[in-house]
Design a protein around this motif. Structure first.
Motif, PDB file in Angstrom:
ATOM      1  N   HIS A  46       0.870  -1.170   0.000  1.00 45.36           N
ATOM      2  CA  HIS A  46       0.000   0.000   0.000  1.00 45.36           C
ATOM      3  C   HIS A  46       0.909   1.223   0.000  1.00 45.36           C
ATOM      4  O   HIS A  46       1.671   1.427   0.948  1.00 45.36           O
ATOM      5  CB  HIS A  46      -0.907   0.007   1.231  1.00 45.36           C
ATOM      6  CG  HIS A  46      -1.712  -1.246   1.375  1.00 45.36           C
ATOM      7  ND1 HIS A  46      -2.884  -1.454   0.683  1.00 45.36           N
ATOM      8  CD2 HIS A  46      -1.486  -2.376   2.098  1.00 45.36           C
ATOM      9  CE1 HIS A  46      -3.357  -2.648   1.000  1.00 45.36           C
ATOM     10  NE2 HIS A  46      -2.524  -3.231   1.841  1.00 45.36           N
ATOM     11  N   GLU A  49      -0.820   3.924   2.724  1.00 47.29           N
ATOM     12  CA  GLU A  49      -1.476   3.547   3.971  1.00 47.29           C
ATOM     13  C   GLU A  49      -0.693   2.522   4.776  1.00 47.29           C
ATOM     14  O   GLU A  49      -0.189   1.559   4.231  1.00 47.29           O
ATOM     15  CB  GLU A  49      -2.858   2.945   3.678  1.00 47.29           C
ATOM     16  CG  GLU A  49      -3.776   3.818   2.871  1.00 47.29           C
ATOM     17  CD  GLU A  49      -3.843   3.452   1.392  1.00 47.29           C
ATOM     18  OE1 GLU A  49      -4.647   4.046   0.673  1.00 47.29           O
ATOM     19  OE2 GLU A  49      -3.082   2.562   0.962  1.00 47.29           O
ATOM     20  N   GLU A  51      -1.052  -0.428   7.701  1.00 48.89           N
ATOM     21  CA  GLU A  51      -2.110  -1.414   7.889  1.00 48.89           C
ATOM     22  C   GLU A  51      -1.833  -2.215   9.155  1.00 48.89           C
ATOM     23  O   GLU A  51      -0.725  -2.699   9.363  1.00 48.89           O
ATOM     24  CB  GLU A  51      -2.118  -2.333   6.661  1.00 48.89           C
ATOM     25  CG  GLU A  51      -3.233  -3.288   6.560  1.00 48.89           C
ATOM     26  CD  GLU A  51      -3.227  -4.027   5.228  1.00 48.89           C
ATOM     27  OE1 GLU A  51      -4.312  -4.363   4.771  1.00 48.89           O
ATOM     28  OE2 GLU A  51      -2.140  -4.284   4.650  1.00 48.89           O
ATOM     29  N   LYS A  81       3.356   1.662   5.282  1.00 52.87           N
ATOM     30  CA  LYS A  81       3.106   1.909   3.864  1.00 52.87           C
ATOM     31  C   LYS A  81       4.373   1.642   3.062  1.00 52.87           C
ATOM     32  O   LYS A  81       5.490   1.851   3.539  1.00 52.87           O
ATOM     33  CB  LYS A  81       2.603   3.332   3.638  1.00 52.87           C
ATOM     34  CG  LYS A  81       3.574   4.410   4.019  1.00 52.87           C
ATOM     35  CD  LYS A  81       2.925   5.768   3.852  1.00 52.87           C
ATOM     36  CE  LYS A  81       3.817   6.838   4.468  1.00 52.87           C
ATOM     37  NZ  LYS A  81       3.158   8.125   4.538  1.00 52.87           N
ATOM     38  N   GLU A  99      -7.222   0.409   9.273  1.00 53.06           N
ATOM     39  CA  GLU A  99      -6.518   1.060   8.183  1.00 53.06           C
ATOM     40  C   GLU A  99      -7.333   2.231   7.642  1.00 53.06           C
ATOM     41  O   GLU A  99      -8.553   2.297   7.867  1.00 53.06           O
ATOM     42  CB  GLU A  99      -6.223   0.053   7.071  1.00 53.06           C
ATOM     43  CG  GLU A  99      -7.440  -0.700   6.577  1.00 53.06           C
ATOM     44  CD  GLU A  99      -7.117  -2.015   5.879  1.00 53.06           C
ATOM     45  OE1 GLU A  99      -5.977  -2.484   5.924  1.00 53.06           O
ATOM     46  OE2 GLU A  99      -8.041  -2.575   5.277  1.00 53.06           O
ATOM     47  N   THR A 103      -7.858   2.363   1.835  1.00 51.67           N
ATOM     48  CA  THR A 103      -7.062   1.152   1.634  1.00 51.67           C
ATOM     49  C   THR A 103      -7.822   0.090   0.843  1.00 51.67           C
ATOM     50  O   THR A 103      -8.901  -0.336   1.230  1.00 51.67           O
ATOM     51  CB  THR A 103      -6.610   0.565   2.983  1.00 51.67           C
ATOM     52  OG1 THR A 103      -5.930   1.571   3.726  1.00 51.67           O
ATOM     53  CG2 THR A 103      -5.698  -0.630   2.790  1.00 51.67           C
ATOM     54  N   GLY A 107      -4.006  -3.740  -2.325  1.00 53.97           N
ATOM     55  CA  GLY A 107      -3.027  -2.681  -2.546  1.00 53.97           C
ATOM     56  C   GLY A 107      -2.776  -2.385  -4.009  1.00 53.97           C
ATOM     57  O   GLY A 107      -3.691  -2.085  -4.762  1.00 53.97           O
ATOM     58  N   ASN A 108      -1.502  -2.501  -4.404  1.00 53.64           N
ATOM     59  CA  ASN A 108      -1.092  -2.180  -5.772  1.00 53.64           C
ATOM     60  C   ASN A 108      -1.322  -3.330  -6.753  1.00 53.64           C
ATOM     61  O   ASN A 108      -0.977  -3.225  -7.920  1.00 53.64           O
ATOM     62  CB  ASN A 108       0.391  -1.779  -5.794  1.00 53.64           C
ATOM     63  CG  ASN A 108       1.304  -2.933  -5.404  1.00 53.64           C
ATOM     64  OD1 ASN A 108       0.937  -3.790  -4.603  1.00 53.64           O
ATOM     65  ND2 ASN A 108       2.494  -2.949  -5.953  1.00 53.64           N
TER      66      ASN A 108
END
Length: 121
Positions: A46, A49, A51, A81, A99, A103, A107-108
């Motif tokens: 993330h 963010e 988590e 992050k 979170e 979020t 994530g990515n």
């Protein structure tokens, strides 16, 4: 606004699916979520963010680039992050997540495990 307590065990009994976080509370633009995990997830990060993973019941593993963390009931870890991580659970585990509301669970990495619209229970 009505103030009420939340019983996590009761909330956990309302669903059976894995890797699908449910919102159980919110504060200061942060969400409190619960989820059940079982099996493998996906390596992700993330960008914006942090988590928090808190194990309610069971055992959770979080694979990092250089080590694997083992979390047991009553333990938590904060993943900062930008840190790549992959949660997995050989057996069912119940987890509370804390979170930012922005979020995305994967994530990515967007794939079939991505949940963009969370249920509030």
């Amino acid at each position: 606004m009505e103030i009420h307590k939340v019983n996590l065990q009761s909330k956990l009994k309302t669903f059976n699916e894995y890797w699908t976080p449910k919102i159980v509370g919110s504060l200061n633009n942060q969400l409190v979520k619960i989820a059940k995990f079982n099996g493998e997830f996906v390596m992700h990060k993330h960008e914006q963010e942090d988590e928090l993973f808190y194990v309610i019941e069971g055992k959770l593993f979080i694979e990092l680039i250089d080590k694997t963390l083992e979390l047991n009931s009553g333990e938590f870890v904060i993943i900062p992050k930008g840190v790549e991580h992959k949660p997995y659970a050989p057996e069912e585990v119940s987890v509370m997540l804390f979170e930012p509301a922005s979020t995305l669970n994967t994530g990515n990495t967007e794939n079939e495990l991505t949940v963009s619209k969370l249920d509030k229970i």
